[in-house]
Design a protein around this motif. Structure first.
Motif, short mmCIF file in Angstrom:
data_model
loop_
_atom_site.label_atom_id
_atom_site.label_comp_id
_atom_site.label_asym_id
_atom_site.label_seq_id
_atom_site.Cartn_x
_atom_site.Cartn_y
_atom_site.Cartn_z
N GLY A 40 -11.49 -10.02 -8.17
CA GLY A 40 -10.59 -10.08 -9.32
C GLY A 40 -9.72 -8.87 -9.53
O GLY A 40 -8.97 -8.81 -10.52
N MET A 41 -9.78 -7.90 -8.65
CA MET A 41 -8.93 -6.71 -8.78
C MET A 41 -7.59 -6.95 -8.08
O MET A 41 -7.48 -7.81 -7.21
N GLN A 42 -6.58 -6.20 -8.46
CA GLN A 42 -5.25 -6.38 -7.89
C GLN A 42 -5.00 -5.29 -6.86
O GLN A 42 -4.92 -4.11 -7.20
N VAL A 43 -4.88 -5.71 -5.60
CA VAL A 43 -4.54 -4.77 -4.53
C VAL A 43 -3.03 -4.79 -4.35
O VAL A 43 -2.45 -5.79 -3.92
N LEU A 44 -2.39 -3.70 -4.72
CA LEU A 44 -0.93 -3.65 -4.74
C LEU A 44 -0.31 -3.56 -3.35
O LEU A 44 0.83 -3.98 -3.15
N GLY A 45 -1.06 -3.01 -2.41
CA GLY A 45 -0.52 -2.91 -1.06
C GLY A 45 -1.34 -1.96 -0.21
O GLY A 45 -2.13 -1.15 -0.72
N VAL A 46 -1.16 -2.07 1.10
CA VAL A 46 -1.76 -1.16 2.07
C VAL A 46 -0.63 -0.38 2.72
O VAL A 46 0.35 -0.97 3.20
N TYR A 47 -0.74 0.94 2.74
CA TYR A 47 0.30 1.81 3.27
C TYR A 47 -0.22 2.54 4.50
O TYR A 47 -1.30 3.14 4.46
N GLU A 48 0.56 2.48 5.57
CA GLU A 48 0.15 3.04 6.85
C GLU A 48 1.21 4.01 7.38
O GLU A 48 2.39 3.65 7.48
N LEU A 49 0.79 5.24 7.70
CA LEU A 49 1.70 6.26 8.20
C LEU A 49 2.36 5.87 9.52
O LEU A 49 3.56 6.10 9.72
N MET A 50 1.59 5.26 10.40
CA MET A 50 2.10 4.93 11.73
C MET A 50 2.95 3.66 11.68
O MET A 50 2.84 2.86 10.74
N PRO A 51 3.77 3.44 12.71
CA PRO A 51 4.60 2.23 12.73
C PRO A 51 3.84 0.99 13.19
O PRO A 51 4.45 -0.04 13.47
N TYR A 52 2.54 1.08 13.27
CA TYR A 52 1.70 -0.06 13.67
C TYR A 52 0.38 0.03 12.91
O TYR A 52 -0.02 1.09 12.42
N ALA A 53 -0.28 -1.11 12.78
CA ALA A 53 -1.56 -1.16 12.08
C ALA A 53 -2.67 -0.64 12.98
O ALA A 53 -2.65 -0.84 14.19
N ASN A 54 -3.66 0.02 12.38
CA ASN A 54 -4.78 0.59 13.14
C ASN A 54 -6.00 -0.32 13.17
O ASN A 54 -6.93 -0.08 13.95
N GLY A 55 -6.01 -1.35 12.34
CA GLY A 55 -7.15 -2.26 12.32
C GLY A 55 -7.00 -3.40 13.31
O GLY A 55 -5.93 -3.61 13.89
N LEU A 56 -8.08 -4.14 13.49
CA LEU A 56 -8.06 -5.30 14.37
C LEU A 56 -7.11 -6.37 13.83
O LEU A 56 -6.98 -6.53 12.61
N TYR A 57 -6.49 -7.11 14.73
CA TYR A 57 -5.53 -8.14 14.32
C TYR A 57 -6.19 -9.18 13.42
O TYR A 57 -5.59 -9.62 12.44
N ARG A 58 -7.43 -9.53 13.73
CA ARG A 58 -8.10 -10.56 12.92
C ARG A 58 -8.25 -10.10 11.47
O ARG A 58 -8.23 -10.91 10.53
N ASN A 59 -8.42 -8.78 11.26
CA ASN A 59 -8.54 -8.27 9.88
C ASN A 59 -7.19 -8.21 9.19
O ASN A 59 -7.11 -8.41 7.97
#
Length: 441
Positions: free
Chosen positions: A177-196
């Motif tokens: 029920g919390m509001q996640v406003l966004g995920v911000y990443e310094l690099m030009p690509y995501a560091n987590g697994l694609y499935r996540n």
């Protein structure tokens, strides 16, 4: 002070420690696990999401379910487990000093397996400017608050970093029920697994802002807002993109650091790229009889891979003890036996590769060697090339690579032994270099 003796002492009772202990026990070694928490399982106990065990158990499990399967095996094997016990010193001669509510313990071991896991990088590691309010915490701590302690970290959440824990918490907090406003990443690509990325962000409409970072923390005594800004190709802030976002919680998912303070006390050399021990293909450090596995060695993407690596370390530790016990008899035959001197061959990263595990090989070898590595950036079309000087040992087919995915190549004993005695221009043993070279489409 209680003094005890074991063939193998495993420091850490998470998935790596339990897997190593079980394999050492199977090989006939007397084994003890030392764990500082009040239960085995490590970080898995707070990872209540599914997705574990798909490779190792061929079924989808939650973290606690995965841990429980190993906890039951440890109990059934009769392995001694010391809970609520903190290791305070580890010497090169395998003396482990620990403390618990009963007092001091000194465990003498034939071999040691380091399986202490890792910890999260904090705000101080990346030096975010601003005030020091409540409401700034690591993603793993937030995970414990929600999943173990039933606490709510905040209402309006911003996540810095696209590591897997942060992505998973974006979904978890949204579900609560919390509001996640966004995920911000310094690099030009995501560091987590694609499935996540797909399951935790896309499926819940949570935006991922790449090439963007937090540049200021605002509010006191509690967080009131953060400032974010985009960065250029040199990671420098683009001033005109600065933006203030009102929020009461900032979660940091900015990387993990292997817990190697004990390793250093024992004289183990660390890899400056991973902050984990430098090991050979048996996962043995440069301190004889001290082995390392799991996230204390290098940060893994899947617990299934941690388990397989730890099993290898447990087997190697038990073999080391056995060899030490029969060493006297073998020494008596040394005068008539063929030479068993092994050559140390350095193994390291080349083009587009961040690090390799192991960092050295011993030759001759009777077993195949798994070489694990990560690329430094996403590559759409590239090939793995492993070579020693002009000799190419392995060349893969062109494909895509991502930093979030652990890569693996297996070399046969013949490929390794063929390099035995090969010298470079300096007269030293020729290093094996792992590169991932881009291929033109």
């Amino acid at each position: 002070m209680k003094q005890l003796a074991y063939d193998v002492v495993v420091i850490g009772g998470g998935p790596a420690g339990m897997a190593a202990a079980l394999k050492a026990n199977e090989k006939g070694a007397s084994v003890a696990i030392i764990e500082r928490n009040d239960e085995l399982g490590g970080i898995l106990n707070q990872c209540i999401h599914s997705g574990f065990g798909l490779s190792y158990f061929k079924q989808e499990l939650t973290g606690p379910e995965y841990a429980e399967l190993f906890i039951k095996q440890v109990a059934a094997a009769g392995i001694d487990v010391y809970l609520n016990t903190m290791v305070i010193d580890l010497s090169p001669d395998h003396q482990v000093k620990a403390s618990n509510e009963e007092g001091m313990l000194v465990l003498s071991a034939g071999a040691i397996v380091l399986a202490m896991g890792c910890r999260e990088r904090t705000r101080g590691a990346i030096k975010i400017p601003g005030s020091r309010p409540a409401g700034v915490l690591t993603a793993g701590l937030a995970q414990r608050y929600v999943n173990i302690e039933n606490r709510k970290p905040g209402e309006r959440i911003v996540i810095l970093g696209s590591g897997d824990i942060g992505l998973i918490m974006a979904r978890r907090l949204t579900l609560e029920g919390m509001q996640v406003l966004g995920v911000y990443e310094l690099m030009p690509y995501a560091n987590g697994l694609y499935r996540n990325i797909k399951n935790c962000l896309d499926d819940f409409g949570i935006p991922l802002h790449l090439s963007t970072t937090v540049t200021n923390i605002i509010g006191y005594p509690h967080l009131e807002a953060i400032e974010v800004a985009q960065v250029d190709e040199n990671l420098a802030v683009i001033e005109e993109t600065r933006e203030v976002i009102a929020c009461d919680t900032l979660l940091l998912s900015i990387g993990l650091i292997p817990e190697n303070e004990l390793s250093q006390k024992s004289g183990v050399s660390l890899n400056p790229r991973t902050n984990g021990p430098l090991v050979n293909q048996a996962l043995e450090t440069d301190q004889p009889g001290i082995f390392a596995c799991g996230n204390v060695l290098h940060v893994h993407d899947l617990v299934d891979n941690v388990t397989l690596e730890a099993e290898q370390a447990g087997i190697a530790a038990a073999d080391y003890v056995r060899q030490q016990k029969v060493g006297v008899s073998e020494n008596r035959l040394a005068a008539t036996a063929p030479s068993k001197i092994k050559t140390i061959i350095p193994l390291g990263p080349g083009v587009n590769v961040g690090y390799t595990v192991p960092a050295k090989l011993t030759s001759p070898s009777s077993k195949e060697v798994r070489i694990l590595f990560r690329v430094r950036k996403p590559l759409e079309q590239a090939e793995v090339v492993i070579q020693s000087g002009a000799t190419i040992l392995y060349q893969g087919k062109p494909r895509a690579f991502k930093p979030s995915v652990m890569e693996e190549v297996v070399l046969s004993p013949a490929e390794i032994n063929g390099l035995n005695g090969l010298k470079g221009q300096s007269g030293a043993e020729q290093a094996i270099i792992v590169s991932v070279r881009e291929v033109k489409k």
